[in-house]
Design a protein around this motif. Sequence first.
Motif, PDB file in Angstrom:
ATOM      1  N   ASP A 124       0.952  -1.204   0.108  1.00 29.68           N
ATOM      2  CA  ASP A 124      -0.020  -0.101  -0.211  1.00 29.68           C
ATOM      3  C   ASP A 124       0.956   1.165   0.150  1.00 29.68           C
ATOM      4  O   ASP A 124       1.538   1.618   0.886  1.00 29.68           O
ATOM      5  CB  ASP A 124      -0.699  -0.056   1.137  1.00 29.68           C
ATOM      6  N   GLU A 130       1.279   5.052   0.116  1.00 31.90           N
ATOM      7  CA  GLU A 130       0.336   6.374   0.351  1.00 31.90           C
ATOM      8  C   GLU A 130       1.480   7.667  -0.518  1.00 31.90           C
ATOM      9  O   GLU A 130       2.298   7.850   0.084  1.00 31.90           O
ATOM     10  CB  GLU A 130       0.462   6.512   1.678  1.00 31.90           C
ATOM     11  N   ASN A 167       0.080  10.849  -1.132  1.00 28.43           N
ATOM     12  CA  ASN A 167      -0.464  12.092  -0.379  1.00 28.43           C
ATOM     13  C   ASN A 167      -1.556  11.774   0.296  1.00 28.43           C
ATOM     14  O   ASN A 167      -1.998  10.686   0.277  1.00 28.43           O
ATOM     15  CB  ASN A 167      -0.521  13.332  -1.496  1.00 28.43           C
ATOM     16  N   ASP A 168      -2.192  12.968   0.740  1.00 29.70           N
ATOM     17  CA  ASP A 168      -3.101  12.585   1.574  1.00 29.70           C
ATOM     18  C   ASP A 168      -4.622  12.248   0.878  1.00 29.70           C
ATOM     19  O   ASP A 168      -5.398  11.566   1.529  1.00 29.70           O
ATOM     20  CB  ASP A 168      -3.706  14.095   2.248  1.00 29.70           C
ATOM     21  N   SER A 180      -3.598   6.989  -2.652  1.00 31.44           N
ATOM     22  CA  SER A 180      -2.789   5.727  -2.509  1.00 31.44           C
ATOM     23  C   SER A 180      -2.976   4.698  -3.621  1.00 31.44           C
ATOM     24  O   SER A 180      -3.946   4.703  -4.373  1.00 31.44           O
ATOM     25  CB  SER A 180      -3.202   5.103  -1.357  1.00 31.44           C
ATOM     26  N   GLU A 214      -2.572   0.778  -4.359  1.00 25.53           N
ATOM     27  CA  GLU A 214      -2.345  -0.704  -3.442  1.00 25.53           C
ATOM     28  C   GLU A 214      -2.223  -1.891  -4.541  1.00 25.53           C
ATOM     29  O   GLU A 214      -2.897  -1.816  -5.896  1.00 25.53           O
ATOM     30  CB  GLU A 214      -3.969  -1.064  -2.865  1.00 25.53           C
ATOM     31  N   SER A 238      -8.544   7.125  -4.223  1.00 20.42           N
ATOM     32  CA  SER A 238      -8.584   8.472  -3.790  1.00 20.42           C
ATOM     33  C   SER A 238      -9.894   8.693  -3.261  1.00 20.42           C
ATOM     34  O   SER A 238     -10.306   7.917  -2.282  1.00 20.42           O
ATOM     35  CB  SER A 238      -8.595   9.518  -5.342  1.00 20.42           C
ATOM     36  N   GLN A 252       4.725   9.243   0.867  1.00 13.75           N
ATOM     37  CA  GLN A 252       4.716   9.490   2.079  1.00 13.75           C
ATOM     38  C   GLN A 252       5.045   8.275   2.997  1.00 13.75           C
ATOM     39  O   GLN A 252       5.599   8.327   4.021  1.00 13.75           O
ATOM     40  CB  GLN A 252       3.174  10.094   2.799  1.00 13.75           C
ATOM     41  N   GLU A 253       4.505   7.085   2.726  1.00 14.28           N
ATOM     42  CA  GLU A 253       4.594   5.857   3.390  1.00 14.28           C
ATOM     43  C   GLU A 253       4.424   4.702   2.587  1.00 14.28           C
ATOM     44  O   GLU A 253       3.431   4.678   1.691  1.00 14.28           O
ATOM     45  CB  GLU A 253       3.575   5.989   4.690  1.00 14.28           C
TER      46      GLU A 253
END
Length: 112
Positions: A11, A13, A15-16, A19, A21, A37, A82-83
């Motif tokens: 997964d 990420e 941005n806010d 993402s 998957e 989104s 981001q992650e």
Amino acid sequence: MKKEIVEINIDVELNDDLSVELEFDYMNDSSRFVKVSEIEEEISDVSEFFDISALTTSDFPHLSEDEITDTIIAALSKITFQEVDIEIVFSDQTEVKFKIDGEEFNDHDHEE
């Protein structure tokens, strides 16, 4: 007998609001890619986000955790994230979960 990877879920990420998957099922030789989104949208080509060629080789299920992390980071090299959450299921049904922090990764110079 060394345990092998039978499934990996990644997964990413970005941005806010976005993402991606990626799910690879090595036992059934299948994969699924979803862009999330405001809605979940299945996508057939993830090359904009991720170079999946290394994850689809026959050697990938036999790699160590460090080699898997290095392969996933290399596959993400063309985007800023981001992650990344990674979940690996092995042939003995044990699971390993770990994260790659994008801030830590994106701040480093990876040129050699």
